[in-house]
Design a protein around this motif. Structure first.
Motif, PDB file in Angstrom:
ATOM      1  N   MET A   1      43.236  48.612  33.899  1.00 47.43           N
ATOM      2  CA  MET A   1      44.634  48.216  33.598  1.00 47.43           C
ATOM      3  C   MET A   1      43.981  47.230  32.360  1.00 47.43           C
ATOM      4  O   MET A   1      43.406  46.919  32.498  1.00 47.43           O
ATOM      5  CB  MET A   1      45.569  47.416  34.094  1.00 47.43           C
ATOM      6  N   MET A   2      45.144  47.636  30.840  1.00 47.70           N
ATOM      7  CA  MET A   2      44.066  46.936  29.245  1.00 47.70           C
ATOM      8  C   MET A   2      45.351  45.481  29.615  1.00 47.70           C
ATOM      9  O   MET A   2      46.667  45.470  30.321  1.00 47.70           O
ATOM     10  CB  MET A   2      44.975  47.645  28.360  1.00 47.70           C
ATOM     11  N   PRO A   3      44.822  44.039  29.396  1.00 49.56           N
ATOM     12  CA  PRO A   3      45.492  42.874  30.189  1.00 49.56           C
ATOM     13  C   PRO A   3      46.858  43.345  28.952  1.00 49.56           C
ATOM     14  O   PRO A   3      46.860  43.427  27.756  1.00 49.56           O
ATOM     15  CB  PRO A   3      44.805  42.119  29.233  1.00 49.56           C
ATOM     16  N   VAL A   4      47.825  42.546  29.461  1.00 53.98           N
ATOM     17  CA  VAL A   4      49.484  42.883  28.307  1.00 53.98           C
ATOM     18  C   VAL A   4      48.723  42.629  27.175  1.00 53.98           C
ATOM     19  O   VAL A   4      49.451  43.041  26.422  1.00 53.98           O
ATOM     20  CB  VAL A   4      50.492  41.706  29.492  1.00 53.98           C
ATOM     21  N   SER A   5      48.013  41.542  27.108  1.00 56.49           N
ATOM     22  CA  SER A   5      47.781  40.408  25.746  1.00 56.49           C
ATOM     23  C   SER A   5      47.854  41.951  24.517  1.00 56.49           C
ATOM     24  O   SER A   5      47.497  41.248  23.047  1.00 56.49           O
ATOM     25  CB  SER A   5      47.476  39.709  25.958  1.00 56.49           C
ATOM     26  N   LEU A 198      49.967  37.388  15.473  1.00 58.94           N
ATOM     27  CA  LEU A 198      50.322  38.237  16.706  1.00 58.94           C
ATOM     28  C   LEU A 198      51.575  37.365  17.136  1.00 58.94           C
ATOM     29  O   LEU A 198      52.366  36.571  16.949  1.00 58.94           O
ATOM     30  CB  LEU A 198      49.751  37.870  17.769  1.00 58.94           C
ATOM     31  N   GLY A 199      52.924  38.571  16.523  1.00 61.60           N
ATOM     32  CA  GLY A 199      54.272  38.360  17.246  1.00 61.60           C
ATOM     33  C   GLY A 199      54.587  38.873  18.273  1.00 61.60           C
ATOM     34  O   GLY A 199      53.636  38.909  19.632  1.00 61.60           O
ATOM     35  N   PRO A 200      55.320  38.845  19.351  1.00 61.88           N
ATOM     36  CA  PRO A 200      55.784  39.236  20.197  1.00 61.88           C
ATOM     37  C   PRO A 200      55.671  41.270  20.408  1.00 61.88           C
ATOM     38  O   PRO A 200      56.062  41.737  19.649  1.00 61.88           O
ATOM     39  CB  PRO A 200      57.640  38.916  20.618  1.00 61.88           C
ATOM     40  N   LEU A 201      55.633  41.267  21.419  1.00 61.45           N
ATOM     41  CA  LEU A 201      55.712  43.026  21.626  1.00 61.45           C
ATOM     42  C   LEU A 201      57.073  43.628  21.630  1.00 61.45           C
ATOM     43  O   LEU A 201      57.699  42.933  21.511  1.00 61.45           O
ATOM     44  CB  LEU A 201      55.136  43.127  23.086  1.00 61.45           C
ATOM     45  N   ARG A 202      56.611  44.579  20.934  1.00 63.00           N
ATOM     46  CA  ARG A 202      57.736  45.688  20.861  1.00 63.00           C
ATOM     47  C   ARG A 202      58.594  46.727  21.919  1.00 63.00           C
ATOM     48  O   ARG A 202      57.599  46.201  22.777  1.00 63.00           O
ATOM     49  CB  ARG A 202      57.749  46.580  20.009  1.00 63.00           C
ATOM     50  N   PRO A 235      53.439  38.296  26.052  1.00 61.93           N
ATOM     51  CA  PRO A 235      52.952  38.409  26.949  1.00 61.93           C
ATOM     52  C   PRO A 235      52.740  37.698  28.044  1.00 61.93           C
ATOM     53  O   PRO A 235      52.715  38.350  28.904  1.00 61.93           O
ATOM     54  CB  PRO A 235      51.347  38.658  26.161  1.00 61.93           C
ATOM     55  N   PHE A 236      52.916  36.589  27.473  1.00 61.00           N
ATOM     56  CA  PHE A 236      52.416  35.354  29.025  1.00 61.00           C
ATOM     57  C   PHE A 236      54.116  36.335  29.821  1.00 61.00           C
ATOM     58  O   PHE A 236      53.457  35.525  30.877  1.00 61.00           O
ATOM     59  CB  PHE A 236      51.909  34.071  28.102  1.00 61.00           C
ATOM     60  N   ALA A 237      54.871  35.512  29.474  1.00 63.15           N
ATOM     61  CA  ALA A 237      56.516  35.793  30.113  1.00 63.15           C
ATOM     62  C   ALA A 237      56.452  37.006  30.785  1.00 63.15           C
ATOM     63  O   ALA A 237      56.731  36.973  32.026  1.00 63.15           O
ATOM     64  CB  ALA A 237      57.328  35.586  29.057  1.00 63.15           C
ATOM     65  N   LEU A 238      56.412  37.923  29.898  1.00 63.98           N
ATOM     66  CA  LEU A 238      55.612  39.351  31.182  1.00 63.98           C
ATOM     67  C   LEU A 238      54.580  39.508  31.737  1.00 63.98           C
ATOM     68  O   LEU A 238      54.998  39.658  32.686  1.00 63.98           O
ATOM     69  CB  LEU A 238      55.312  40.068  29.709  1.00 63.98           C
TER      70      LEU A 238
END
Length: 362
Positions: A1-5, A198-202, A235-238
């Motif tokens: 799995m690709m890392p969330v970040s 780097l901003g938050p993920l959409r 990403p960290f919170a996710l």
């Protein structure tokens, strides 16, 4: 799995690859600079690690260092780079090398700031050698003034075959915001510099993460949006949310009590305050900035010059006073602050976030 970040970061990884290609091809007379900015938890360090892992051909040398957040010291970045390395073959004065490496038994500082900076740049050159190399600067926002000067000099050093990668939070979150602004302006002003924020993920990227974590599932747009709102796309919170619900149905990500308690993004200023507060050196109880040392207006001006890493001669020129007068002011600053050297008094100012004026060359 690709890392969330790394979900949604394909463009940034491609830019790293192109920047490295210019270094390998020898098309630049100075290092190629890449600056990555972003709030806490957006995945700056993981992005750098993934980019390094994918570089082809492999770097001959990788020099990586970071700041000591709670107790910054001069040349922290270089000291981290030198830690654990065999430096016996480096053609440098042993006492200067010991001081730059922050050895506990190193002699007292005896080099002028300019001379020490030149020795620090030379140390980096010797470590890079023929290259190609990658220089990684983590947490520029927490670096000491001497390290900021060094990184700026390295970024413009001629005939240095290297990719200089700098990761930092926004300048306003730095230990010394004014110094961080100047350092970032210098780095981003290098011709060909790569600037990534780097901003938050959409919401769509959060949905992609959920599909990877829960194979075979098709998260609804409503669920993905709810998870995105709960984490702010950070990403960290996710990652933390997914870890807390590992082995449970996807619906539990938003079904737990308190899931609707706030729509504030996890990467917003309030939720990241504990991380930010760790950057701010603790001020001794009962003290309040310059008042505790009762500095005069001229001493504050001289202090600003010391924070900028200026020599006594440069201070004298900037303030229109004699070198002898500068020496008196520096002595008074050392006495009033209890510092053992001009570098320590500069750090004294940085730790207390004093609003010292930026020097202006005349």
């Amino acid at each position: 799995m690709m890392p969330v970040s790394l979900v949604g970061r394909a463009r940034e990884l491609a830019e790293f690859d192109r920047a490295w290609s210019t270094v390998v091809a020898g098309r630049r007379a100075a290092p190629t600079v890449a600056v990555i900015t972003g709030g806490a938890g957006v995945g700056k360090s993981l992005l750098v690690a993934a980019a390094l892992d994918a570089l082809t051909p492999r770097p001959a040398v990788v020099l990586s260092g970071a700041a000591r957040v709670h107790s910054p010291a001069p040349y922290d970045w270089l000291a981290a780079v030198l830690s654990g390395r065999d430096t016996s073959l480096l053609d440098l004065p042993p006492d200067a090398l010991a001081w730059l490496a922050q050895h506990p038994t190193s002699p007292l500082e005896r080099y002028a700031p300019g001379a020490l900076l030149r020795l620090a740049v030379r140390t980096v050159r010797l470590l890079v050698g023929a290259g190609p190399a990658v220089l990684v600067v983590e947490d520029l926002h927490a670096l000491d003034p001497a390290s900021l000067n060094l990184i700026g000099e390295v970024a413009t050093a001629a005939e240095l075959p290297a990719l200089l990668v700098v990761a930092t939070r926004p300048a306003e979150e730095a230990v010394a915001p004014d110094l961080a602004v100047r350092a970032l302006a210098r780095l981003c002003g290098v011709p060909g510099a790569v600037r990534q924020h780097l901003g938050p993920l959409r919401s769509a990227e959060v949905a992609e993460v959920l599909r990877q974590v829960y194979p075979g599932s098709r998260p609804s747009g409503r669920l993905a949006t709810a998870v995105w709102r709960r984490t702010g796309g950070n990403p960290f919170a996710l990652t933390e949310l997914l870890a807390a619900h590992a082995g449970q149905p996807m619906a539990t990500l938003i079904a737990t009590s308190g899931a609707r308690q706030s729509a504030r993004p996890a990467g917003s200023p309030r939720s990241m305050e504990p991380a930010r507060s760790a950057l701010r050196p603790a001020r001794p109880a009962g003290t309040s900035g310059a008042d505790e040392a009762e500095l005069t207006g001229r001493e504050v001006e001289v202090l600003g010059c010391l924070v900028a890493g200026m020599s006594n001669k440069q201070v004298a020129k900037a303030l229109g006073i004699s070198v002898r007068t500068v020496t008196v002011h520096v002595s008074n600053l050392l006495r009033k602050t209890g510092a053992a050297s001009r570098t320590e008094v500069a750090l004294w100012a940085v730790r207390r976030r004093l609003p010292v004026p930026a020097p202006v060359e005349r």
